[in-house]
Scaffold this motif. Structure first.
Motif, mmCIF file in Angstrom:
data_model
loop_
_atom_site.group_PDB
_atom_site.id
_atom_site.type_symbol
_atom_site.label_atom_id
_atom_site.label_comp_id
_atom_site.label_asym_id
_atom_site.label_seq_id
_atom_site.Cartn_x
_atom_site.Cartn_y
_atom_site.Cartn_z
ATOM 1 N N MET A 41 0.841 -1.197 0.000
ATOM 2 C CA MET A 41 0.000 0.000 0.000
ATOM 3 C C MET A 41 0.882 1.255 0.000
ATOM 4 O O MET A 41 0.639 2.193 -0.757
ATOM 5 N N HIS A 42 1.909 1.251 0.822
ATOM 6 C CA HIS A 42 2.818 2.403 0.885
ATOM 7 C C HIS A 42 3.581 2.593 -0.430
ATOM 8 O O HIS A 42 3.932 3.712 -0.784
ATOM 9 N N ALA A 43 3.825 1.495 -1.124
ATOM 10 C CA ALA A 43 4.521 1.556 -2.408
ATOM 11 C C ALA A 43 3.561 1.811 -3.569
ATOM 12 O O ALA A 43 3.990 1.909 -4.710
ATOM 13 N N ARG A 44 2.281 1.889 -3.233
ATOM 14 C CA ARG A 44 1.227 2.072 -4.247
ATOM 15 C C ARG A 44 1.249 0.958 -5.298
ATOM 16 O O ARG A 44 1.051 1.191 -6.482
ATOM 17 N N ALA A 45 1.496 -0.241 -4.812
ATOM 18 C CA ALA A 45 1.512 -1.423 -5.671
ATOM 19 C C ALA A 45 0.259 -2.249 -5.409
ATOM 20 O O ALA A 45 -0.200 -2.340 -4.272
ATOM 21 N N THR A 46 -0.273 -2.827 -6.435
ATOM 22 C CA THR A 46 -1.419 -3.713 -6.265
ATOM 23 C C THR A 46 -0.917 -5.151 -6.158
ATOM 24 O O THR A 46 -0.024 -5.562 -6.887
ATOM 25 N N THR A 47 -1.492 -5.883 -5.236
ATOM 26 C CA THR A 47 -1.098 -7.281 -5.015
ATOM 27 C C THR A 47 -2.349 -8.143 -4.858
ATOM 28 O O THR A 47 -2.656 -8.622 -3.772
ATOM 29 N N PRO A 48 -3.081 -8.345 -5.952
ATOM 30 C CA PRO A 48 -4.337 -9.098 -5.840
ATOM 31 C C PRO A 48 -4.158 -10.527 -5.341
ATOM 32 O O PRO A 48 -4.979 -11.000 -4.555
ATOM 33 N N LEU A 49 -3.114 -11.208 -5.761
ATOM 34 C CA LEU A 49 -2.909 -12.578 -5.273
ATOM 35 C C LEU A 49 -2.477 -12.582 -3.817
ATOM 36 O O LEU A 49 -2.837 -13.488 -3.057
ATOM 37 N N GLY A 50 -1.723 -11.575 -3.423
ATOM 38 C CA GLY A 50 -1.350 -11.445 -2.014
ATOM 39 C C GLY A 50 -2.572 -11.225 -1.141
ATOM 40 O O GLY A 50 -2.683 -11.799 -0.050
ATOM 41 N N GLU A 51 -3.493 -10.395 -1.610
ATOM 42 C CA GLU A 51 -4.731 -10.157 -0.858
ATOM 43 C C GLU A 51 -5.594 -11.415 -0.805
ATOM 44 O O GLU A 51 -6.224 -11.695 0.215
ATOM 45 N N LEU A 52 -5.627 -12.157 -1.890
ATOM 46 C CA LEU A 52 -6.369 -13.420 -1.892
ATOM 47 C C LEU A 52 -5.771 -14.374 -0.865
ATOM 48 O O LEU A 52 -6.504 -14.985 -0.070
ATOM 49 N N ALA A 53 -4.448 -14.500 -0.863
ATOM 50 C CA ALA A 53 -3.786 -15.372 0.118
ATOM 51 C C ALA A 53 -4.092 -14.906 1.531
ATOM 52 O O ALA A 53 -4.390 -15.728 2.416
ATOM 53 N N ARG A 54 -4.037 -13.617 1.753
ATOM 54 C CA ARG A 54 -4.332 -13.064 3.086
ATOM 55 C C ARG A 54 -5.760 -13.412 3.513
ATOM 56 O O ARG A 54 -5.996 -13.826 4.659
ATOM 57 N N ASN A 55 -6.707 -13.287 2.608
ATOM 58 C CA ASN A 55 -8.098 -13.623 2.929
ATOM 59 C C ASN A 55 -8.264 -15.109 3.222
ATOM 60 O O ASN A 55 -9.010 -15.484 4.132
ATOM 61 N N LEU A 56 -7.587 -15.956 2.455
ATOM 62 C CA LEU A 56 -7.683 -17.396 2.696
ATOM 63 C C LEU A 56 -7.073 -17.777 4.041
ATOM 64 O O LEU A 56 -7.644 -18.590 4.772
ATOM 65 N N TYR A 57 -5.929 -17.173 4.378
ATOM 66 C CA TYR A 57 -5.328 -17.467 5.682
ATOM 67 C C TYR A 57 -6.181 -16.908 6.820
ATOM 68 O O TYR A 57 -6.265 -17.521 7.887
ATOM 69 N N ALA A 58 -6.835 -15.784 6.608
ATOM 70 C CA ALA A 58 -7.738 -15.236 7.625
ATOM 71 C C ALA A 58 -8.908 -16.192 7.856
ATOM 72 O O ALA A 58 -9.302 -16.448 9.000
ATOM 73 N N LEU A 59 -9.462 -16.730 6.784
ATOM 74 C CA LEU A 59 -10.553 -17.701 6.897
ATOM 75 C C LEU A 59 -10.080 -18.960 7.622
ATOM 76 O O LEU A 59 -10.755 -19.456 8.532
ATOM 77 N N HIS A 60 -8.920 -19.455 7.233
ATOM 78 C CA HIS A 60 -8.372 -20.668 7.852
ATOM 79 C C HIS A 60 -8.129 -20.450 9.349
ATOM 80 O O HIS A 60 -8.443 -21.308 10.167
ATOM 81 N N SER A 61 -7.602 -19.289 9.705
ATOM 82 C CA SER A 61 -7.371 -18.963 11.114
ATOM 83 C C SER A 61 -8.693 -18.870 11.872
ATOM 84 O O SER A 61 -8.821 -19.404 12.982
ATOM 85 N N ALA A 62 -9.675 -18.218 11.271
ATOM 86 C CA ALA A 62 -10.984 -18.058 11.912
ATOM 87 C C ALA A 62 -11.675 -19.400 12.141
ATOM 88 O O ALA A 62 -12.500 -19.528 13.042
ATOM 89 N N GLN A 63 -11.312 -20.401 11.367
ATOM 90 C CA GLN A 63 -11.881 -21.742 11.535
ATOM 91 C C GLN A 63 -11.167 -22.527 12.635
ATOM 92 O O GLN A 63 -11.435 -23.702 12.832
ATOM 93 N N GLY A 64 -10.234 -21.873 13.335
ATOM 94 C CA GLY A 64 -9.583 -22.507 14.473
ATOM 95 C C GLY A 64 -8.249 -23.164 14.178
ATOM 96 O O GLY A 64 -7.766 -23.956 14.981
ATOM 97 N N HIS A 65 -7.635 -22.827 13.044
ATOM 98 C CA HIS A 65 -6.392 -23.475 12.660
ATOM 99 C C HIS A 65 -5.168 -22.566 12.805
ATOM 100 O O HIS A 65 -4.111 -22.854 12.229
ATOM 101 N N GLY A 66 -5.284 -21.518 13.573
ATOM 102 C CA GLY A 66 -4.220 -20.524 13.684
ATOM 103 C C GLY A 66 -2.896 -21.036 14.202
ATOM 104 O O GLY A 66 -1.851 -20.502 13.851
ATOM 105 N N THR A 67 -2.917 -22.071 15.021
ATOM 106 C CA THR A 67 -1.669 -22.584 15.589
ATOM 107 C C THR A 67 -1.031 -23.682 14.737
ATOM 108 O O THR A 67 0.077 -24.115 15.022
ATOM 109 N N LEU A 68 -1.718 -24.144 13.708
ATOM 110 C CA LEU A 68 -1.165 -25.176 12.831
ATOM 111 C C LEU A 68 -0.141 -24.579 11.880
ATOM 112 O O LEU A 68 -0.108 -23.370 11.654
#
Length: 81
Positions: A41-68
């Motif tokens: 964001m600070h570099a004004r770069a778009t990272t759509p796949l990075g955001e997708l990965a972030r969303n998937l890891y957020a979902l996985h963590s929210a499902q109780g897998h954060g420590t795996l």
């Protein structure tokens, strides 16, 4: 995948073969993906796949897998029959 295979049973010492215990945790990966998103964001770069990965890891963590291990993300795609 030769040194750290994410599929259970392929490599004896990989976290995947130990119920995804140990290794680099999902919550740590989520934190790092957040830091990468902030930097892009600070570099004004778009990272759509990075955001997708972030969303998937957020979902996985929210499902109780954060420590795996981060390779447990495969659980989102593979449901044993």
């Amino acid at each position: 995948t030769e040194l750290y295979n994410p599929w259970p049973g392929v490599m004896e010492n990989a976290p995947a073969s130990k119920g995804y215990a140990g290794g680099f945790g999902v919550d740590l990966m989520l934190k790092d993906l957040g830091l990468a998103a902030e930097a892009s964001m600070h570099a004004r770069a778009t990272t759509p796949l990075g955001e997708l990965a972030r969303n998937l890891y957020a979902l996985h963590s929210a499902q109780g897998h954060g420590t795996l291990d981060f390779s447990s993300i495969l659980k989102l795609y593979h449901q044993p029959r």
